[in-house]
Design a protein around this motif. Structure first.
Motif, PDB file in Angstrom:
ATOM      1  N   MET A   1      70.757-116.705  -1.013  1.00 66.58           N
ATOM      2  CA  MET A   1      70.269-115.864   0.086  1.00 66.58           C
ATOM      3  C   MET A   1      68.763-116.085   0.333  1.00 66.58           C
ATOM      4  O   MET A   1      68.014-116.348  -0.606  1.00 66.58           O
ATOM      5  CB  MET A   1      70.507-114.378  -0.239  1.00 66.58           C
ATOM      6  CG  MET A   1      71.972-113.980  -0.086  1.00 66.58           C
ATOM      7  SD  MET A   1      72.474-114.165   1.626  1.00 66.58           S
ATOM      8  CE  MET A   1      74.227-114.022   1.473  1.00 66.58           C
ATOM      9  N   VAL A   2      68.387-115.966   1.573  1.00 66.02           N
ATOM     10  CA  VAL A   2      66.991-116.215   1.951  1.00 66.02           C
ATOM     11  C   VAL A   2      66.423-114.923   2.548  1.00 66.02           C
ATOM     12  O   VAL A   2      67.055-114.302   3.402  1.00 66.02           O
ATOM     13  CB  VAL A   2      66.935-117.343   3.017  1.00 66.02           C
ATOM     14  CG1 VAL A   2      65.516-117.586   3.480  1.00 66.02           C
ATOM     15  CG2 VAL A   2      67.570-118.621   2.500  1.00 66.02           C
ATOM     16  N   LYS A   3      65.238-114.536   2.075  1.00 61.41           N
ATOM     17  CA  LYS A   3      64.629-113.299   2.610  1.00 61.41           C
ATOM     18  C   LYS A   3      63.447-113.663   3.498  1.00 61.41           C
ATOM     19  O   LYS A   3      62.556-114.397   3.070  1.00 61.41           O
ATOM     20  CB  LYS A   3      64.154-112.411   1.465  1.00 61.41           C
ATOM     21  CG  LYS A   3      65.296-111.727   0.752  1.00 61.41           C
ATOM     22  CD  LYS A   3      64.757-110.742  -0.249  1.00 61.41           C
ATOM     23  CE  LYS A   3      65.926-110.142  -1.026  1.00 61.41           C
ATOM     24  NZ  LYS A   3      65.499-109.470  -2.236  1.00 61.41           N
ATOM     25  N   LEU A   4      63.473-113.162   4.698  1.00 67.18           N
ATOM     26  CA  LEU A   4      62.368-113.436   5.633  1.00 67.18           C
ATOM     27  C   LEU A   4      62.078-112.187   6.454  1.00 67.18           C
ATOM     28  O   LEU A   4      62.790-111.186   6.335  1.00 67.18           O
ATOM     29  CB  LEU A   4      62.715-114.621   6.525  1.00 67.18           C
ATOM     30  CG  LEU A   4      63.854-114.477   7.549  1.00 67.18           C
ATOM     31  CD1 LEU A   4      63.609-115.447   8.693  1.00 67.18           C
ATOM     32  CD2 LEU A   4      65.213-114.784   6.928  1.00 67.18           C
ATOM     33  N   THR A   5      61.068-112.270   7.282  1.00 73.08           N
ATOM     34  CA  THR A   5      60.746-111.142   8.158  1.00 73.08           C
ATOM     35  C   THR A   5      60.805-111.607   9.599  1.00 73.08           C
ATOM     36  O   THR A   5      60.250-112.657   9.929  1.00 73.08           O
ATOM     37  CB  THR A   5      59.302-110.639   7.870  1.00 73.08           C
ATOM     38  OG1 THR A   5      59.160-110.517   6.472  1.00 73.08           O
ATOM     39  CG2 THR A   5      59.032-109.315   8.516  1.00 73.08           C
ATOM     40  N   VAL A  12      67.896-110.605   5.617  1.00 70.46           N
ATOM     41  CA  VAL A  12      68.470-111.489   4.598  1.00 70.46           C
ATOM     42  C   VAL A  12      69.409-112.449   5.315  1.00 70.46           C
ATOM     43  O   VAL A  12      70.326-112.031   6.020  1.00 70.46           O
ATOM     44  CB  VAL A  12      69.239-110.677   3.524  1.00 70.46           C
ATOM     45  CG1 VAL A  12      69.829-111.616   2.474  1.00 70.46           C
ATOM     46  CG2 VAL A  12      68.315-109.667   2.863  1.00 70.46           C
ATOM     47  N   ALA A  13      69.125-113.738   5.148  1.00 71.35           N
ATOM     48  CA  ALA A  13      69.935-114.745   5.856  1.00 71.35           C
ATOM     49  C   ALA A  13      70.627-115.645   4.840  1.00 71.35           C
ATOM     50  O   ALA A  13      70.295-115.645   3.659  1.00 71.35           O
ATOM     51  CB  ALA A  13      69.029-115.573   6.760  1.00 71.35           C
ATOM     52  N   ARG A  14      71.592-116.398   5.354  1.00 74.74           N
ATOM     53  CA  ARG A  14      72.268-117.368   4.491  1.00 74.74           C
ATOM     54  C   ARG A  14      71.440-118.634   4.423  1.00 74.74           C
ATOM     55  O   ARG A  14      70.763-118.999   5.395  1.00 74.74           O
ATOM     56  CB  ARG A  14      73.646-117.701   5.049  1.00 74.74           C
ATOM     57  CG  ARG A  14      74.739-116.811   4.516  1.00 74.74           C
ATOM     58  CD  ARG A  14      76.093-117.227   5.029  1.00 74.74           C
ATOM     59  NE  ARG A  14      76.249-116.988   6.459  1.00 74.74           N
ATOM     60  CZ  ARG A  14      76.273-117.952   7.372  1.00 74.74           C
ATOM     61  NH1 ARG A  14      76.149-119.207   7.033  1.00 74.74           N
ATOM     62  NH2 ARG A  14      76.432-117.655   8.647  1.00 74.74           N
ATOM     63  N   GLU A  21      70.188-117.758  14.437  1.00 72.75           N
ATOM     64  CA  GLU A  21      71.373-117.120  13.851  1.00 72.75           C
ATOM     65  C   GLU A  21      70.980-115.889  13.031  1.00 72.75           C
ATOM     66  O   GLU A  21      71.641-114.852  13.101  1.00 72.75           O
ATOM     67  CB  GLU A  21      72.119-118.116  12.968  1.00 72.75           C
ATOM     68  CG  GLU A  21      72.852-119.180  13.772  1.00 72.75           C
ATOM     69  CD  GLU A  21      73.268-120.392  12.938  1.00 72.75           C
ATOM     70  OE1 GLU A  21      74.108-121.157  13.416  1.00 72.75           O
ATOM     71  OE2 GLU A  21      72.746-120.585  11.821  1.00 72.75           O
ATOM     72  N   ALA A  22      69.893-116.025  12.266  1.00 72.40           N
ATOM     73  CA  ALA A  22      69.447-114.896  11.444  1.00 72.40           C
ATOM     74  C   ALA A  22      69.015-113.732  12.343  1.00 72.40           C
ATOM     75  O   ALA A  22      69.330-112.570  12.069  1.00 72.40           O
ATOM     76  CB  ALA A  22      68.295-115.341  10.543  1.00 72.40           C
ATOM     77  N   ALA A  23      68.306-114.048  13.422  1.00 73.99           N
ATOM     78  CA  ALA A  23      67.844-113.004  14.341  1.00 73.99           C
ATOM     79  C   ALA A  23      69.043-112.331  15.010  1.00 73.99           C
ATOM     80  O   ALA A  23      69.116-111.100  15.087  1.00 73.99           O
ATOM     81  CB  ALA A  23      66.913-113.604  15.391  1.00 73.99           C
TER      82      ALA A  23
END
Ligand code: SF4
Ligand code: FES
Length: 236
Positions: A1-5, A12-14, A21-23
Motif C-alpha cells: 500500500m502507498v500513502k500519499l496526500t 491510501v492507494a495500491r 485512479e487514486a484521486a
C-alpha cells in the motif's frame, strides 16, 4: 500500500496505481477526457495536469499516467493547475467549438471565453477509439494520420477499413460522442469509417444482435459452432 496526500487528504492507494485512479477512488475530481481504465494511458488531452511534490521537487505531471509513491503530495486545485487546465480546455474548444461535452467541462472548470481562433473539427484526438480498437477488440481498423493541424483519426487511406467489424466499441468509448452508429434496414452503418455490414438475427428470438463481420470475427476467434454463435445474449 502507498500513502500519499491529495489536496490535503490522506489517501491510501495500491502499488502501481496512477494519481488519477487514486484521486478517483478517494472521490477527488480531476478532469480526464482521454482516460479509461481498459486502455493504456495516452496523455493526449492534458486536462488531468496536477502538481506533484516528491521530496524537495515539485512539478506538473499528467495524473492519468503518473504512478503514486509513498509520501507524495498531490495538489489538484492550485492556481497554477487551474490556469493550466483552463488553457488546455480553451485550446480544445478552439479546435472543436461545438462539442457540448467541452462546454459542460468549461462550466465546471470555469472557462468563460475562447481567445484562440476557432476551427470546426469535432474530434479532440484523444485516441480512445484507436486504443480501444487495438487493445480491447484486438483490431487495428482505425488509426492516426497526418501531423499538426492535419492530424486526424481515420481508416487506412480514408477508405472502408478491411478489419473493421462494426462492433461499435469505438463509438461507445468516444468521450465526445462523434462516432455515430446507425441501424437501418438490417444493416449497421458507421459513416465515419465508411463501413456498412449486414446484421445477423438471433436464431431464437429473431432480434438483430451483431454484424456479419463481427460474427465471422468471433467464429474465427472462438472456434464455436455457428448454431451456438447465432444465439443472442438474452436467449442464451
Ligand atoms: S473520434 Fe472520439 S474517441 Fe476517437 S480520437 Fe476523436 S474524440 Fe477521441
Ligand atoms: S486524461 Fe490524462 S492526459 Fe487526458
Amino acid at each position: 500500500m502507498v500513502k500519499l496526500t491529495i489536496d490535503g487528504k490522506e489517501v491510501v492507494a495500491r502499488e502501481g496505481q496512477t494519481v488519477l485512479e487514486a484521486a478517483q477512488a478517494a472521490g477527488i475530481y480531476i478532469p480526464a477526457l482521454c482516460y479509461h481504465h481498459e486502455v493504456k494511458p495516452y496523455t493526449a488531452c492534458r486536462l488531468c495536469m496536477v502538481e506533484v511534490t516528491k521530496g524537495k521537487r515539485t512539478r506538473f505531471v499528467t495524473a492519468c499516467d503518473y504512478v503514486v509513491a509513498d509520501s507524495m503530495v498531490v495538489r489538484t486545485d492550485t492556481e497554477k493547475v487551474k490556469k493550466c487546465r483552463k488553457l488546455v480546455l480553451e485550446l480544445l474548444m478552439a479546435q472543436c467549438p461545438n462539442l457540448p461535452q467541452l462546454q459542460e467541462l468549461a462550466q465546471i472548470i470555469g472557462v468563460e471565453e475562447v481567445r484562440f481562433s476557432k476551427s470546426n473539427d469535432d474530434c479532440i484526438l484523444c485516441g480512445m477509439c484507436v486504443r480501444t480498437c487495438a487493445e480491447v477488440v484486438g483490431l487495428h481498423a482505425i488509426g492516426f494520420e497526418g501531423r499538426g493541424f492535419t492530424r486526424k483519426v481515420c481508416t487506412p487511406f480514408d477508405e472502408p477499413s478491411e478489419p473493421c467489424i462494426l462492433c461499435g466499441a469505438c463509438s461507445y468509448i468516444c468521450p465526445v460522442d462523434v462516432i455515430p452508429v446507425e441501424e437501418v434496414d438490417g444493416y449497421r452503418i458507421m459513416e465515419r469509417w465508411h463501413k456498412k455490414s449486414r446484421l445477423v438475427a438471433c436464431s431464437k428470438c429473431g432480434k438483430y444482435f451483431m454484424t456479419e463481420d463481427e460474427f465471422r470475427f468471433l467464429q474465427e476467434k472462438t472456434g464455436l459452432p455457428e448454431d451456438r454463435l447465432r444465439i443472442c445474449m438474452d436467449c442464451r
